[in-house]
Design an enzyme around this catalytic site. Structure first.
Site, short mmCIF file in Angstrom:
data_model
loop_
_atom_site.label_atom_id
_atom_site.label_comp_id
_atom_site.label_asym_id
_atom_site.label_seq_id
_atom_site.Cartn_x
_atom_site.Cartn_y
_atom_site.Cartn_z
CG LEU A 1 -1.92 -1.16 1.29
CD1 LEU A 1 -2.82 -0.99 2.54
CD2 LEU A 1 -2.77 -1.27 0.03
CG HIS A 2 1.23 3.36 -3.31
ND1 HIS A 2 0.16 4.08 -3.80
CD2 HIS A 2 1.44 2.38 -4.22
CE1 HIS A 2 -0.24 3.56 -4.95
NE2 HIS A 2 0.52 2.51 -5.22
CG HIS B 1 -2.87 1.13 -2.72
ND1 HIS B 1 -1.51 0.94 -2.66
CD2 HIS B 1 -3.30 0.41 -3.78
CE1 HIS B 1 -1.14 0.14 -3.64
NE2 HIS B 1 -2.20 -0.20 -4.35
CD GLN C 1 -4.87 -8.47 -11.22
OE1 GLN C 1 -5.91 -8.70 -10.63
NE2 GLN C 1 -4.37 -7.23 -11.28
N GLY D 1 -8.50 3.36 -8.87
CA GLY D 1 -7.68 4.50 -9.26
C GLY D 1 -7.69 4.70 -10.76
CE LYS E 1 0.54 3.96 -11.95
NZ LYS E 1 0.41 2.55 -11.79
CG ASP E 2 -4.16 0.47 -12.57
OD1 ASP E 2 -3.31 -0.18 -13.17
OD2 ASP E 2 -4.00 0.91 -11.40
CB SER F 1 2.94 -1.77 -5.72
OG SER F 1 1.73 -1.35 -5.10
P1 AMP Z 1 -3.03 -2.29 -7.23
O1 AMP Z 1 -2.72 -2.66 -5.82
O2 AMP Z 1 -1.87 -1.81 -8.00
O3 AMP Z 1 -3.86 -3.32 -7.93
O4 AMP Z 1 -3.97 -1.03 -7.12
C1 AMP Z 1 -5.15 -1.07 -6.36
C2 AMP Z 1 -5.97 0.15 -6.67
O5 AMP Z 1 -5.24 1.31 -6.35
C3 AMP Z 1 -6.33 0.24 -8.16
O6 AMP Z 1 -7.66 0.69 -8.29
C4 AMP Z 1 -5.34 1.25 -8.66
O7 AMP Z 1 -5.79 1.96 -9.78
C5 AMP Z 1 -5.22 2.17 -7.47
N1 AMP Z 1 -3.98 2.95 -7.56
C6 AMP Z 1 -2.73 2.46 -7.73
N2 AMP Z 1 -1.85 3.47 -7.81
C7 AMP Z 1 -2.56 4.62 -7.71
C8 AMP Z 1 -2.22 6.00 -7.73
N3 AMP Z 1 -0.96 6.42 -7.89
N4 AMP Z 1 -3.21 6.90 -7.59
C9 AMP Z 1 -4.50 6.49 -7.43
N5 AMP Z 1 -4.88 5.21 -7.41
C10 AMP Z 1 -3.93 4.28 -7.54
#
Ligand code: AMP
Length: 285
Positions: A34-35, A38, A62, A148, A150-151, A187
């Site tokens: 997490l950052h 998230h 995935q 997010g 971002k995706d 991440s």
């Molecule tokens: P992930 O753990 O990478 O699958 O991301 C989980 C959720 O966090 C997804 O909906 C991502 O789009 C969102 N997310 C990841 N990075 C960011 C970011 N920099 N800003 C906003 N949402 C993010």
């Protein structure tokens, strides 16, 4: 108090209990590590729901052969600390075998919106995402789910999934959270060497260049795309795509668009980064 569950049945029960109390449930699906990106989803979930469930699951479905499933960062204890500090109500962290027992044989497939961009380079990726998110929706029964931008294509795909299958959940896309210097939080950024971290900024430089000329009136999608592409081509090791597409269909943009999605995916060494901006909508990255 943050409740932590490892089994799907326990997760479902905790969500059922919340709904039985009349609480609106908000879901934040993540793969952990997490950052602040998230955590911005958690904040938004807490604004929109009474009970927030966050999932930590590195979903093998995935990832394709040869992608980074094995080395994907796993920081479970730190993730829990973040969740406790934010008062996340429920954390679900299942083992792959409890999500996909041996007889598992169902895939959820969304159509056109999954085909361009990421779909060209990760052809099985979105099937894995839509299948796991369908399972999470069915376990949780959320009123709202936060993703997010971002995706960006993932967000549009999941919004399509919920609408097409009449899932009673609002799919919300939240703004991209960036580092001070503009790099989108990911991440995967922790894979980057110091030199690669520096070169990674080329992706933001490209998006900024396009944003700047858009602000000055440029509306030719190909001209904007080329501007965004130039720094990525010169600084990254390999470019999957830098595309200018319609922000809703992800297909070819209209001429003289009122909004335009510039989306990029490129490699630095073994690390693949993605980023995007919606011109006509987003602030300068
Ligand atoms: P992930 O753990 O990478 O699958 O991301 C989980 C959720 O966090 C997804 O909906 C991502 O789009 C969102 N997310 C990841 N990075 C960011 C970011 N920099 N800003 C906003 N949402 C993010």
């Amino acid at each position: 108090m943050t409740l932590i569950v490892r089994e799907p049945a326990g997760f479902r029960r905790a969500c059922d209990d919340a709904r039985a109390k009349g609480q609106r449930v908000g879901l934040v699906p993540t793969m952990g590590a997490l950052h602040a990106g998230h955590l911005s989803l958690v904040d938004e979930a807490q604004r929109r729901a009474d009970f927030v469930a966050l999932t930590l699951f590195v979903n093998p479905l995935q990832f394709a052969e040869g992608e980074d499933l094995g080395r994907y960062p796993r920081t479970f204890e730190r993730d829990l600390e973040e969740c406790r500090a934010r008062n996340v109500d429920l954390v679900f962290s299942p083992e792959p075998a409890s999500m996909y027992p041996p007889a598992f044989q169902t895939t959820v497939v969304v159509g056109e919106v999954t085909q361009p961009l990421e779909g060209k380079f990760r052809p099985t990726h979105f099937d894995g995402v839509t299948t796991v998110v369908t399972k999470l929706f069915n376990l949780t029964g959320p009123s709202v789910a936060l993703f997010g931008r971002k995706d960006y294509q993932q967000w549009k795909t999941l919004a399509r999934l919920a609408r097409d299958l009449d899932m009673p959940v609002e799919v919300v896309g939240c703004p991209i959270v960036r580092e001070e210097d503009g790099l989108a939080l990911s991440s995967r950024n922790r894979y980057l060497s110091a030199a690669e971290r520096e070169r990674a900024l080329a992706i933001v430089a490209g998006l900024r260049a396009a944003h700047d000329v858009w602000t000055n009136g440029e509306r030719d999608p190909e001209a904007l795309r080329l501007l965004a592409e130039e720094p990525v081509r010169s600084r990254f090791d390999r470019v999957d795509y830098v595309a200018a597409v319609d922000p809703e269909t992800l297909g070819p943009p209209e001429a003289g668009p009122s909004r335009l999605l510039i989306a990029a995916a490129a490699h630095l060494g073994n690390t693949r980064l993605i980023d995007n901006v919606v011109l006509g909508e987003d602030r300068r990255p």
